[in-house]
Design a protein around this motif. Sequence first.
Motif, PDB file in Angstrom:
ATOM      1  N   ARG A  54     -22.403 -33.820 -41.662  1.00  0.00           N
ATOM      2  CA  ARG A  54     -21.743 -32.399 -41.973  1.00  0.00           C
ATOM      3  C   ARG A  54     -20.800 -32.315 -43.231  1.00  0.00           C
ATOM      4  O   ARG A  54     -21.237 -31.640 -44.068  1.00  0.00           O
ATOM      5  CB  ARG A  54     -20.965 -31.968 -40.962  1.00  0.00           C
ATOM      6  CG  ARG A  54     -20.305 -30.618 -40.926  1.00  0.00           C
ATOM      7  CD  ARG A  54     -21.519 -29.501 -41.303  1.00  0.00           C
ATOM      8  NE  ARG A  54     -20.775 -28.208 -41.510  1.00  0.00           N
ATOM      9  CZ  ARG A  54     -21.408 -27.067 -41.505  1.00  0.00           C
ATOM     10  NH1 ARG A  54     -22.741 -27.354 -41.943  1.00  0.00           N
ATOM     11  NH2 ARG A  54     -20.722 -26.101 -41.463  1.00  0.00           N
ATOM     12  N   VAL A  55     -20.058 -33.218 -43.360  1.00  0.00           N
ATOM     13  CA  VAL A  55     -18.965 -33.470 -44.558  1.00  0.00           C
ATOM     14  C   VAL A  55     -19.853 -33.738 -45.960  1.00  0.00           C
ATOM     15  O   VAL A  55     -19.532 -32.994 -46.859  1.00  0.00           O
ATOM     16  CB  VAL A  55     -17.946 -34.223 -44.266  1.00  0.00           C
ATOM     17  CG1 VAL A  55     -17.168 -34.549 -45.553  1.00  0.00           C
ATOM     18  CG2 VAL A  55     -17.246 -33.662 -43.099  1.00  0.00           C
ATOM     19  N   MET A  56     -20.702 -34.685 -45.756  1.00  0.00           N
ATOM     20  CA  MET A  56     -21.432 -35.157 -46.994  1.00  0.00           C
ATOM     21  C   MET A  56     -22.497 -34.447 -47.500  1.00  0.00           C
ATOM     22  O   MET A  56     -23.388 -34.801 -48.263  1.00  0.00           O
ATOM     23  CB  MET A  56     -21.586 -36.629 -46.798  1.00  0.00           C
ATOM     24  CG  MET A  56     -20.421 -37.425 -46.731  1.00  0.00           C
ATOM     25  SD  MET A  56     -19.164 -37.102 -47.869  1.00  0.00           S
ATOM     26  CE  MET A  56     -19.865 -37.831 -49.299  1.00  0.00           C
ATOM     27  N   GLY A  57     -23.046 -33.466 -46.660  1.00  0.00           N
ATOM     28  CA  GLY A  57     -24.261 -32.393 -46.864  1.00  0.00           C
ATOM     29  C   GLY A  57     -25.437 -33.365 -46.762  1.00  0.00           C
ATOM     30  O   GLY A  57     -26.457 -32.816 -47.206  1.00  0.00           O
ATOM     31  N   TYR A  58     -25.523 -34.411 -45.756  1.00  0.00           N
ATOM     32  CA  TYR A  58     -26.539 -34.998 -45.483  1.00  0.00           C
ATOM     33  C   TYR A  58     -27.660 -34.286 -44.320  1.00  0.00           C
ATOM     34  O   TYR A  58     -28.738 -34.746 -44.206  1.00  0.00           O
ATOM     35  CB  TYR A  58     -26.282 -36.377 -44.696  1.00  0.00           C
ATOM     36  CG  TYR A  58     -25.552 -37.363 -45.702  1.00  0.00           C
ATOM     37  CD1 TYR A  58     -25.744 -37.071 -47.251  1.00  0.00           C
ATOM     38  CD2 TYR A  58     -24.945 -38.437 -45.566  1.00  0.00           C
ATOM     39  CE1 TYR A  58     -25.205 -37.841 -48.248  1.00  0.00           C
ATOM     40  CE2 TYR A  58     -24.350 -39.173 -46.425  1.00  0.00           C
ATOM     41  CZ  TYR A  58     -24.231 -39.049 -47.551  1.00  0.00           C
ATOM     42  OH  TYR A  58     -23.726 -39.821 -48.429  1.00  0.00           O
ATOM     43  N   CYS A  59     -27.105 -33.283 -43.774  1.00  0.00           N
ATOM     44  CA  CYS A  59     -27.915 -32.472 -43.077  1.00  0.00           C
ATOM     45  C   CYS A  59     -27.826 -30.823 -43.339  1.00  0.00           C
ATOM     46  O   CYS A  59     -26.658 -30.588 -43.864  1.00  0.00           O
ATOM     47  CB  CYS A  59     -27.519 -32.672 -41.410  1.00  0.00           C
ATOM     48  SG  CYS A  59     -26.048 -31.991 -41.129  1.00  0.00           S
ATOM     49  N   SER A  60     -28.592 -29.926 -42.991  1.00  0.00           N
ATOM     50  CA  SER A  60     -28.467 -28.725 -43.152  1.00  0.00           C
ATOM     51  C   SER A  60     -27.766 -27.829 -42.101  1.00  0.00           C
ATOM     52  O   SER A  60     -27.697 -28.655 -41.192  1.00  0.00           O
ATOM     53  CB  SER A  60     -29.957 -27.928 -43.043  1.00  0.00           C
ATOM     54  OG  SER A  60     -30.596 -28.199 -41.792  1.00  0.00           O
ATOM     55  N   ASP A  61     -27.174 -26.771 -42.516  1.00  0.00           N
ATOM     56  CA  ASP A  61     -26.250 -26.042 -41.439  1.00  0.00           C
ATOM     57  C   ASP A  61     -27.344 -25.753 -40.111  1.00  0.00           C
ATOM     58  O   ASP A  61     -26.697 -25.994 -39.099  1.00  0.00           O
ATOM     59  CB  ASP A  61     -26.306 -24.467 -42.005  1.00  0.00           C
ATOM     60  CG  ASP A  61     -25.280 -24.695 -43.153  1.00  0.00           C
ATOM     61  OD1 ASP A  61     -24.446 -25.793 -43.113  1.00  0.00           O
ATOM     62  OD2 ASP A  61     -24.826 -23.659 -44.008  1.00  0.00           O
ATOM     63  N   GLN A  62     -28.442 -25.622 -40.248  1.00  0.00           N
ATOM     64  CA  GLN A  62     -29.467 -25.358 -39.128  1.00  0.00           C
ATOM     65  C   GLN A  62     -29.294 -26.637 -38.254  1.00  0.00           C
ATOM     66  O   GLN A  62     -29.185 -26.610 -37.141  1.00  0.00           O
ATOM     67  CB  GLN A  62     -30.801 -24.924 -39.525  1.00  0.00           C
ATOM     68  CG  GLN A  62     -31.586 -24.440 -38.206  1.00  0.00           C
ATOM     69  CD  GLN A  62     -33.182 -24.336 -38.606  1.00  0.00           C
ATOM     70  OE1 GLN A  62     -33.357 -23.827 -39.812  1.00  0.00           O
ATOM     71  NE2 GLN A  62     -34.129 -24.384 -37.666  1.00  0.00           N
ATOM     72  N   GLU A  63     -29.726 -27.716 -38.960  1.00  0.00           N
ATOM     73  CA  GLU A  63     -29.442 -28.830 -38.077  1.00  0.00           C
ATOM     74  C   GLU A  63     -28.229 -29.202 -37.423  1.00  0.00           C
ATOM     75  O   GLU A  63     -28.093 -29.750 -36.427  1.00  0.00           O
ATOM     76  CB  GLU A  63     -29.847 -29.902 -38.970  1.00  0.00           C
ATOM     77  CG  GLU A  63     -31.463 -29.956 -39.530  1.00  0.00           C
ATOM     78  CD  GLU A  63     -31.746 -31.073 -40.518  1.00  0.00           C
ATOM     79  OE1 GLU A  63     -32.709 -31.560 -40.682  1.00  0.00           O
ATOM     80  OE2 GLU A  63     -30.659 -31.306 -41.337  1.00  0.00           O
ATOM     81  N   TYR A  64     -27.189 -28.973 -38.400  1.00  0.00           N
ATOM     82  CA  TYR A  64     -25.809 -29.261 -37.754  1.00  0.00           C
ATOM     83  C   TYR A  64     -25.470 -28.084 -36.460  1.00  0.00           C
ATOM     84  O   TYR A  64     -25.103 -28.809 -35.530  1.00  0.00           O
ATOM     85  CB  TYR A  64     -24.794 -28.757 -38.886  1.00  0.00           C
ATOM     86  CG  TYR A  64     -23.471 -28.748 -38.341  1.00  0.00           C
ATOM     87  CD1 TYR A  64     -22.819 -29.961 -37.965  1.00  0.00           C
ATOM     88  CD2 TYR A  64     -22.577 -27.497 -38.368  1.00  0.00           C
ATOM     89  CE1 TYR A  64     -21.279 -29.909 -37.676  1.00  0.00           C
ATOM     90  CE2 TYR A  64     -21.446 -27.483 -38.017  1.00  0.00           C
ATOM     91  CZ  TYR A  64     -20.602 -28.567 -37.517  1.00  0.00           C
ATOM     92  OH  TYR A  64     -19.380 -28.382 -37.127  1.00  0.00           O
ATOM     93  N   HIS A  65     -25.884 -26.890 -36.678  1.00  0.00           N
ATOM     94  CA  HIS A  65     -25.535 -26.190 -35.270  1.00  0.00           C
ATOM     95  C   HIS A  65     -26.685 -26.550 -34.355  1.00  0.00           C
ATOM     96  O   HIS A  65     -26.101 -26.300 -33.245  1.00  0.00           O
ATOM     97  CB  HIS A  65     -25.651 -24.807 -35.815  1.00  0.00           C
ATOM     98  CG  HIS A  65     -24.573 -23.966 -36.876  1.00  0.00           C
ATOM     99  ND1 HIS A  65     -23.253 -24.308 -36.260  1.00  0.00           N
ATOM    100  CD2 HIS A  65     -24.628 -23.855 -37.913  1.00  0.00           C
ATOM    101  CE1 HIS A  65     -22.602 -23.664 -37.456  1.00  0.00           C
ATOM    102  NE2 HIS A  65     -23.406 -23.621 -38.663  1.00  0.00           N
TER     103      HIS A  65
END
Length: 263
Positions: free
Chosen positions: A116-127
């Motif tokens: 999440r912090v380093m931008g290795y996943c998308s917002d959709q994947e995170y949520h």
Amino acid sequence: MNIKHKRDKKKIGKEAYKATLTQLQIELVKLQKHIIKHDEKVVIIFEGRDAGGKDGSIKRIIQHLSPRETRVVALGKPSDRDKSSWYFQRYAPHLPAAQEMVLFNRSWYNRAGVERVMGYCSDQEYHEFLETVPDFELMLVRSGIKLLKYYLDISREEQKRRLEDRERNPLKQWKTSPVDLEAVKHWEDYSLARNIMLARTHHLDAPWTVVRADDKKTARINIIKDILFRLDYKDKDEALVLPDTDIVFNYAESYLKNGMIAL
């Protein structure tokens, strides 16, 4: 300030640490004998700040346990295949069978932290992760797995000191990664990610246990005590395994406001 002063007084001397650790490791052997005898399955997750003390804690836990029934899982960077698979798929093969204890040195919670912090996943994947991980863990618990989740929390100053020590010490440089080097710069981002993760994924079936880990020895002793306290086994030394609740405690939002969890 009062809470910090109280924590400082919790530090354990070298000789007392060694003696207590030996006693607790004997209890861990008792626990493993019980797990093997009763075909139990145990998963222990270690998350936390970079340089929070996960490696050292795990090392002391497994030091005298049978390597056949004890596994440490520390997965590296996901492959292209991993990225195209169901997120939990790369972790599922490492789950325990009967008689096994598996310790995850970082786990599926990578998605709620470094990714999440380093931008290795998308917002959709995170949520999607935050929505589905409680259900995933509930399935594990219902399958008979005993699941413990620990978050090792340290202060900003202590993290900086430990990361600098890694860079100077040739025996610790294997621990240093580009992500670690960004940890101090992204302190506030990691704090926010941690707060959301704890709030969204702390649930009755798999609660989070927070560890105040600025003092490594005190943290290690109390993590082992907490594990032994929570799990059943024969001939448990009840007085020995009682953890210090100023060091190890169940997550609650109020701890973000009173200094028990580092801001």
